[in-house]
Design a protein around this motif. Structure first.
Motif, mmCIF file in Angstrom:
data_model
loop_
_atom_site.group_PDB
_atom_site.id
_atom_site.type_symbol
_atom_site.label_atom_id
_atom_site.label_comp_id
_atom_site.label_asym_id
_atom_site.label_seq_id
_atom_site.Cartn_x
_atom_site.Cartn_y
_atom_site.Cartn_z
ATOM 1 N N ASP A 1 109.680 -85.611 -27.944
ATOM 2 C CA ASP A 1 109.308 -86.407 -29.117
ATOM 3 C C ASP A 1 109.441 -85.577 -30.388
ATOM 4 O O ASP A 1 109.979 -86.048 -31.396
ATOM 5 N N LEU A 2 108.966 -84.322 -30.352
ATOM 6 C CA LEU A 2 109.062 -83.456 -31.531
ATOM 7 C C LEU A 2 110.529 -83.204 -31.886
ATOM 8 O O LEU A 2 110.910 -83.309 -33.063
ATOM 9 N N GLY A 3 111.338 -82.882 -30.895
ATOM 10 C CA GLY A 3 112.748 -82.629 -31.163
ATOM 11 C C GLY A 3 113.446 -83.818 -31.788
ATOM 12 O O GLY A 3 114.215 -83.675 -32.745
ATOM 13 N N ARG A 4 113.154 -85.002 -31.268
ATOM 14 C CA ARG A 4 113.786 -86.204 -31.819
ATOM 15 C C ARG A 4 113.300 -86.486 -33.237
ATOM 16 O O ARG A 4 114.076 -86.938 -34.086
ATOM 17 N N ARG A 5 112.022 -86.214 -33.508
ATOM 18 C CA ARG A 5 111.513 -86.428 -34.868
ATOM 19 C C ARG A 5 112.102 -85.419 -35.856
ATOM 20 O O ARG A 5 112.327 -85.749 -37.019
ATOM 21 N N ILE A 6 112.338 -84.211 -35.392
ATOM 22 C CA ILE A 6 112.968 -83.195 -36.243
ATOM 23 C C ILE A 6 114.371 -83.654 -36.641
ATOM 24 O O ILE A 6 114.732 -83.655 -37.826
ATOM 25 N N VAL A 7 115.171 -84.055 -35.676
ATOM 26 C CA VAL A 7 116.538 -84.488 -35.940
ATOM 27 C C VAL A 7 116.553 -85.736 -36.824
ATOM 28 O O VAL A 7 117.321 -85.824 -37.788
ATOM 29 N N SER A 8 115.691 -86.692 -36.514
ATOM 30 C CA SER A 8 115.626 -87.923 -37.303
ATOM 31 C C SER A 8 115.253 -87.625 -38.751
ATOM 32 O O SER A 8 115.843 -88.179 -39.692
ATOM 33 N N GLY A 9 114.284 -86.732 -38.943
ATOM 34 C CA GLY A 9 113.859 -86.380 -40.297
ATOM 35 C C GLY A 9 114.971 -85.709 -41.081
ATOM 36 O O GLY A 9 115.151 -85.975 -42.279
ATOM 37 N N GLU A 10 115.740 -84.847 -40.417
ATOM 38 C CA GLU A 10 116.839 -84.154 -41.094
ATOM 39 C C GLU A 10 117.914 -85.143 -41.554
ATOM 40 O O GLU A 10 118.426 -85.039 -42.677
ATOM 41 N N ILE A 11 118.239 -86.104 -40.715
ATOM 42 C CA ILE A 11 119.261 -87.081 -41.077
ATOM 43 C C ILE A 11 118.759 -88.022 -42.166
ATOM 44 O O ILE A 11 119.469 -88.320 -43.134
ATOM 45 N N THR A 12 117.518 -88.472 -42.045
ATOM 46 C CA THR A 12 116.945 -89.380 -43.047
ATOM 47 C C THR A 12 116.886 -88.714 -44.415
ATOM 48 O O THR A 12 117.192 -89.342 -45.442
ATOM 49 N N ALA A 13 116.524 -87.430 -44.441
ATOM 50 C CA ALA A 13 116.456 -86.706 -45.714
ATOM 51 C C ALA A 13 117.849 -86.561 -46.321
ATOM 52 O O ALA A 13 118.034 -86.699 -47.532
ATOM 53 N N ARG A 14 118.820 -86.301 -45.474
ATOM 54 C CA ARG A 14 120.191 -86.150 -45.974
ATOM 55 C C ARG A 14 120.693 -87.477 -46.549
ATOM 56 O O ARG A 14 121.380 -87.504 -47.571
ATOM 57 N N GLU A 15 120.358 -88.568 -45.889
ATOM 58 C CA GLU A 15 120.717 -89.887 -46.408
ATOM 59 C C GLU A 15 120.026 -90.146 -47.744
ATOM 60 O O GLU A 15 120.637 -90.675 -48.679
#
Length: 270
Positions: free
Chosen positions: A106-120
């Motif tokens: 769950d933490l790993g997926r939230r890290i990746v999701s947050g990185e992509i959302t911030a880039r967007e």
């Protein structure tokens, strides 16, 4: 990676299994990191940057023609191939099980999701500017301290500076190869590296703003967990793999942009 054939069939068969498993691990990791989604955002960044570049260097050019050239350059399929090749090179002799285990949570997926959302979110310049301002005006706190440690452990400032300056170098090479300007290799290097101090300052500002935005939903304890993982040999290997893949991609794109500018620039003069 090829293995030397040895005495019995079972040895060759075993080597084949190891190679297949290594590739499968890499494919799984690429999926967990959502590199395809990251590259799609980078294409949008490239289209925005390309439009600005065209306005500055080709003011008389056909904007639709230039936009088509930029769109062709930022082909996500080709971008993915370059990134994945460089990424896989670094990880081919690395046991990826620990990396997969970290990101398949769950933490790993939230890290990746947050990185992509911030880039967007940073595709919108005012949003990026606001994020930079928030970080620059904040007093030191536990979150920013942890983000600073993450930046330091991964050597993100130096990696970003080196990548940006190399991209500048490749852009000037494109202009030179395309015949728009005449510069020796030494002159190109000097021109590219003249921006080192400004690039470093901008990289520090962007990194703090971006990571603060990307990890906004993480607790300080979760940030520490991420930083601790980044400090492991596997975390460091992943960091090198990502930079190798993306630096190669940006180098090729920058060369292509320089060549395209030179081509259309000469056409304008005619």
């Amino acid at each position: 990676m090829r293995r030397v054939l040895v005495y019995v069939v079972i040895a060759v068969f075993g080597a084949g299994i190891a190679i297949a498993e290594g590739r499968e691990d890499t494919r799984r990791l690429i999926g967990l990191l959502r590199l395809s989604d990251v590259i799609h955002v980078m294409r949008q960044e490239g289209l925005i940057f390309g439009a600005e570049l065209g306005q500055g260097m080709l003011p008389e050019a056909d904007s639709a023609q230039w936009a088509a050239r930029v769109s062709d350059l930022y082909d996500t399929g080709k971008m993915e191939q370059v990134v994945e090749a460089g990424f896989s090179e670094v990880l081919q002799n690395v046991d990826q099980a620990k990396i997969i285990a970290f990101y398949d949570t769950d933490l790993g997926r939230r890290i990746v999701s947050g990185e992509i959302t911030a880039r967007e979110a940073f595709l919108d310049k005012p949003t990026e500017d606001a994020a930079r301002a928030r970080v620059s005006h904040r007093t030191a706190n536990a979150r920013l301290t942890q983000i600073g440690q993450f930046i330091e452990i991964n050597d993100l400032v130096e990696y970003n500076v080196a990548g940006a300056l190399n991209a500048n170098y490749m852009f000037y090479r494109g202009l030179t190869q395309g015949g728009m300007i005449q510069m020796s290799d030494a002159e190109i290097l000097a021109e590219a590296w003249a921006e080192e101090d400004a690039t470093r300052e901008d990289s520090i500002s962007w990194l703090y703003a971006y990571l603060d935005e990307a990890y906004a939903e993480l607790s300080v304890e979760e940030l520490k967990t991420l930083t601790d993982f980044a400090a492991t040999p596997e975390g460091q290997a992943l960091n090198r793999a990502l930079f190798q893949g993306f630096d190669r991609m940006y180098a090729q794109l920058s060369l292509g942009l320089g060549l395209a500018i030179a081509s259309l620039g000469q056409y304008e003069e005619l």
